[in-house]
Scaffold this motif. Structure first.
Motif, PDB file in Angstrom:
ATOM      1  N   GLY A   1      -5.910  -0.129  -2.121  1.00 50.31           N
ATOM      2  CA  GLY A   1      -5.446   0.182  -0.773  1.00 50.31           C
ATOM      3  C   GLY A   1      -6.533   0.217   0.280  1.00 50.31           C
ATOM      4  O   GLY A   1      -6.300   0.702   1.387  1.00 50.31           O
ATOM      5  N   LYS A   2      -7.704  -0.333  -0.016  1.00 50.41           N
ATOM      6  CA  LYS A   2      -8.810  -0.299   0.946  1.00 50.41           C
ATOM      7  C   LYS A   2      -8.473  -1.083   2.216  1.00 50.41           C
ATOM      8  O   LYS A   2      -8.527  -0.555   3.327  1.00 50.41           O
ATOM      9  CB  LYS A   2     -10.082  -0.863   0.303  1.00 50.41           C
TER      10      LYS A   2
ATOM     11  N   ALA B   1     -17.192   5.212   4.419  1.00 50.68           N
ATOM     12  CA  ALA B   1     -17.029   4.065   3.525  1.00 50.68           C
ATOM     13  C   ALA B   1     -15.838   4.296   2.613  1.00 50.68           C
ATOM     14  O   ALA B   1     -15.632   5.402   2.094  1.00 50.68           O
ATOM     15  CB  ALA B   1     -18.294   3.853   2.701  1.00 50.68           C
ATOM     16  N   VAL B   2     -15.046   3.257   2.413  1.00 51.63           N
ATOM     17  CA  VAL B   2     -13.885   3.307   1.522  1.00 51.63           C
ATOM     18  C   VAL B   2     -14.114   2.284   0.420  1.00 51.63           C
ATOM     19  O   VAL B   2     -14.274   1.088   0.683  1.00 51.63           O
ATOM     20  CB  VAL B   2     -12.583   2.999   2.272  1.00 51.63           C
ATOM     21  N   ILE B   3     -14.161   2.758  -0.825  1.00 52.83           N
ATOM     22  CA  ILE B   3     -14.431   1.886  -1.961  1.00 52.83           C
ATOM     23  C   ILE B   3     -13.322   2.049  -2.990  1.00 52.83           C
ATOM     24  O   ILE B   3     -12.499   2.959  -2.901  1.00 52.83           O
ATOM     25  CB  ILE B   3     -15.795   2.206  -2.605  1.00 52.83           C
TER      26      ILE B   3
ATOM     27  N   LYS C   1      -8.250   5.075  -5.835  1.00 53.64           N
ATOM     28  CA  LYS C   1      -7.732   4.548  -7.092  1.00 53.64           C
ATOM     29  C   LYS C   1      -6.221   4.686  -7.072  1.00 53.64           C
ATOM     30  O   LYS C   1      -5.692   5.787  -6.905  1.00 53.64           O
ATOM     31  CB  LYS C   1      -8.321   5.298  -8.288  1.00 53.64           C
ATOM     32  N   ALA C   2      -5.537   3.554  -7.173  1.00 55.36           N
ATOM     33  CA  ALA C   2      -4.067   3.530  -7.151  1.00 55.36           C
ATOM     34  C   ALA C   2      -3.508   4.187  -5.903  1.00 55.36           C
ATOM     35  O   ALA C   2      -2.498   4.882  -5.948  1.00 55.36           O
ATOM     36  CB  ALA C   2      -3.507   4.216  -8.399  1.00 55.36           C
TER      37      ALA C   2
ATOM     38  N   SER D   1       5.493  -1.192  -6.657  1.00 55.40           N
ATOM     39  CA  SER D   1       4.127  -0.647  -6.623  1.00 55.40           C
ATOM     40  C   SER D   1       3.801  -0.138  -5.227  1.00 55.40           C
ATOM     41  O   SER D   1       3.767  -0.914  -4.275  1.00 55.40           O
ATOM     42  CB  SER D   1       3.118  -1.731  -7.041  1.00 55.40           C
ATOM     43  N   ARG D   2       3.563   1.160  -5.126  1.00 51.44           N
ATOM     44  CA  ARG D   2       3.193   1.740  -3.841  1.00 51.44           C
ATOM     45  C   ARG D   2       1.680   1.627  -3.669  1.00 51.44           C
ATOM     46  O   ARG D   2       0.904   2.057  -4.517  1.00 51.44           O
ATOM     47  CB  ARG D   2       3.631   3.209  -3.784  1.00 51.44           C
ATOM     48  N   VAL D   3       1.255   1.053  -2.555  1.00 50.77           N
ATOM     49  CA  VAL D   3      -0.172   0.797  -2.331  1.00 50.77           C
ATOM     50  C   VAL D   3      -0.909   2.099  -2.014  1.00 50.77           C
ATOM     51  O   VAL D   3      -1.972   2.367  -2.568  1.00 50.77           O
ATOM     52  CB  VAL D   3      -0.356  -0.230  -1.194  1.00 50.77           C
TER      53      VAL D   3
END
Length: 681
Positions: free
Chosen positions: A583-584, A575-577, A111-112, A558-560
């Motif tokens: 930033g996935k 897994a990346v969600i 998240k962010a 905005s920094r990813v």
């Protein structure tokens, strides 16, 4: 295709049948089926992409939302192939549909650009955080393999509420830095700054150096062009001497007329031979240079880092137009143009020698027109040169090319929305502006050419007027006046022809500057530096993000990724969600070294990726993107593109196709097609 299908294949005429449709022809070929025209479904194309990714037996497998663009049925089919591909590999899955990562060994919620929560499916469900809420919205706990299409649509709506729709970023500006202290402004300057040439060589010599392999052709063409240039004044001299025959006795005139005829024949023969050799030599060297510069451009483009492609002036349609247009414009600097310049030099030198020998006073007077001729040619060259400099990537023609590319690429969308007339209007307006701009430049060139060519008549007027004065004063004979008149007239025509080619030379120079500047640009992440970077002899497949921060220059506010740290264990699935923009996909891009982080490190078995050989690194990684990028070749060749370092047997291709669960589909199509042909033979 299996042996039975292959054997039967030769017994039939493999053309579209009258009763069926042309798909029979495409599918009948099995693995030789061309991607274009086969109309394979999205799930089938994705499984081909999976087979290609696992062909080289990669140690690491990256899946960037590989099933998000598929329907429920296709997703299940592709998921079977993916689960087979997971086995024995360190796998990172970027997912939007949580059904695809339920059994992952480790799940990371972003998240962010930061980790919000992580753990197994069971752990995260017990935590009852964002992941658990998303699972409940998508009804994963009560529906696994029995979901029908209606339920899948409901999941899509609920999934959008949980994580938001995924938005593809087609144009991203990125950066590269070998240290974590590089500022954003410095990074942007690194990417966008045009390369500055360090060579002090004259521009023409730099081009000549690129044409050095054809030095023999250039030398031969130069010599013959100079000789051919001298042919015109020589013919003019003989032509003027013929008028002197009327002042001679019959025997002398007859003898001289015969000699002059022989000389004219020899001069014409020498001129024709020199013209042939010159044209052939310069055409050969010019085509070779054009090919070489085109290849140099293409090679340099392919070696650039992803951030270079993200710039607006480096969009794919503009680069393709540049490859075609700039390389073709180079012919204005070689071949016929160079031959014409050298012809003019030969004509000028021979004409001056003959003219000064016949009468230096009249020659000096006529030479007063030379600065005007040179000035006209210079002005023509400058106008075209400035026009070329004014055209950047935003020229009207390139805008028109962009409209055409976009509309043809998305023709289904354009047709469904009824936007044909809209794009036609945009295309027409762009080229109308280009036409008006080109017309104004053309008018300037036409005026310059007219002035350059009409100077000849003023030269004739001066030659006869002042020449008559010299004849009256017995300082010259009328034969000498006519010699100078004829020589200067022919020389002026040749020089005017050379001046008319200055615009071609100017355009070629501008194109050459672009190509050479492109060639001089050093890629910030060059995959072809084979001797740079380490190669690990044993790869365990442990991946770690250590305090990684990254943002795109186009979104500096905005920094990813924000101090992101996590670890992927050997042979396990991570897994990346997260919602859109968390930033996935950026994590996947950093692992492939499409970009480098501004801060922190991405490690493979404890080694910073920036210290590893790029080609070797990418050879041990298999990537399956959201949209399968298949090439317009056969299914077999598309799979074989997974590893171009060696040739693969059919058995090896079939094996990876089975792993991706696509082999049976291809064989089944071939068998069904054979059955159809038997029935309609």
């Amino acid at each position: 295709m299996d042996h039975t299908a292959m054997k039967t294949f030769h017994n039939f005429d493999c053309r579209p049948t009258q009763t069926g449709n042309s798909l029979i022809y495409f599918y009948f070929q099995g693995y030789n089926t061309s991607i274009q025209g086969s109309r394979l479904a999205g799930g089938q194309k994705q499984r081909i992409a999976i087979a290609r990714a696992v062909l080289s037996n990669p140690k690491i497998l990256l899946l960037d939302e590989a099933t998000s663009a598929l329907d429920a049925k296709s997703e299940k089919e592709v998921q079977i192939g993916l689960e087979r591909a997971y086995q024995g590999r360190t796998t990172i899955v970027v997912a939007h549909r949580l059904s695809t990562i339920r059994h992952a060994n480790h799940i990371i919620g972003l998240k962010a650009g930061q980790i919000e929560e992580q753990g197994t499916h069971k752990d995260l469900m017990e935590l009852n955080g964002s992941y658990a809420q998303a699972v409940k919205l998508q009804r994963l706990e009560n529906s696994h393999d029995d979901n029908d299409e209606d339920e899948n649509e409901d999941y899509e709506k609920e999934n959008n509420q949980a994580f938001g729709k995924r938005r593809r970023r087609d144009s991203r500006c990125s950066t590269h830095s070998k240290t974590s202290s590089t500022t954003d402004d410095d990074e942007t300057k690194q990417i966008t700054a045009a390369p500055k040439s360090t060579s002090r060589k004259p521009f023409f010599l730099r081009i000549l150096a690129l044409n050095s392999p054809e030095w023999l052709s250039i030398l031969l063409g130069s010599i013959t062009s100079l000789i051919y240039g001298a042919v015109t004044p020589a013919y003019a001299l003989i032509f003027s001497l013929v008028f002197g025959l009327f002042n001679q006795d019959v025997e002398t005139a007859e003898r001289n007329a015969r000699n002059y005829s022989i000389l004219v024949f020899c001069v014409g023969l020498a001129g024709g031979l020199c013209q042939f050799i010159s044209s052939y030599a310069f055409a050969r060297s010019g085509e070779a240079l054009t090919l070489r510069m085109r290849v140099i451009s293409f090679v340099t483009m392919l070696r650039q880092e992803m951030s270079w492609y993200d710039l607006e002036e480096n969009q794919h349609n503009i680069l393709v137009a540049r490859l075609s247009k700039d390389a073709a414009s180079l012919k204005g600097m070689t071949g016929v143009t160079i031959g014409a310049f050298l012809n003019a030099v030969g004509t000028l030198v021979a004409g001056l020698v003959i003219s000064f020998n016949a009468g230096w006073k009249l020659t000096l007077v006529l030479l007063c027109f030379t600065p005007l001729i040179v000035l006209t040619g210079y002005m023509l060259g400058q106008r075209v040169s400035k026009a070329g400099q004014a055209k950047g990537f935003s020229s009207h023609a390139e805008h028109g090319s962009t409209y055409a590319t976009e509309s043809l690429k998305h023709i289904r969308t354009v047709t469904s929305l009824g936007l044909q007339n809209h794009f036609i209007r945009l295309y027409k307006n762009a080229y109308n502006k280009e036409f008006r701009s080109s017309l104004w430049q053309s008018q300037k060139i036409v005026i310059g050419n007219a002035i350059a060519n009409t100077i000849m008549f003023f030269i004739q007027l001066t030659a006869f007027g002042y020449g008559a004065h010299l004849v009256i004063n017995r300082e010259m004979t009328y034969v000498g006046v006519f010699q100078i008149f004829a020589v200067v007239t022919y020389a002026t025509v040749a020089f005017g022809r050379s001046v008319s080619m200055v615009p071609n030379y100017s355009r070629a120079k501008e194109a050459s500057i672009k190509i050479m500047d492109l060639h001089a640009r050093q890629s910030l992440i060059d995959p072809y530096k084979e001797n740079e970077g380490k190669v690990l002899h044993e790869v365990r497949g442990v991946i770690e993000f250590r305090d990684v921060s990254f943002k795109y220059p186009s979104r500096k506010e905005s920094r990813v990724l924000r101090h992101l740290s996590f670890k992927c264990k050997r042979g396990k699935t991570t897994a990346v969600i997260g919602p859109s923009g968390s930033g996935k996909s950026t994590c996947i891009a950093l692992l492939e070294r499409f970009y480098d982080p501004q801060q922190g490190e991405v490690l493979l078995d404890g080694h910073d990726l920036r210290t590893l050989n790029i080609q070797w690194l990418r050879s041990i990684i298999g990537l399956v993107p959201q949209e399968p990028a298949l090439f317009n070749i056969s299914i077999r060749d598309n799979i074989a593109y997974g590893d171009t370092t060696r040739k693969f047997t059919d058995a090896e291709i079939y094996e990876v196709a089975r792993q991706a669960d696509i082999h049976d589909f291809v064989i089944k199509l071939a068998q069904v097609s054979l059955k159809f042909l038997k029935e309609h033979k």
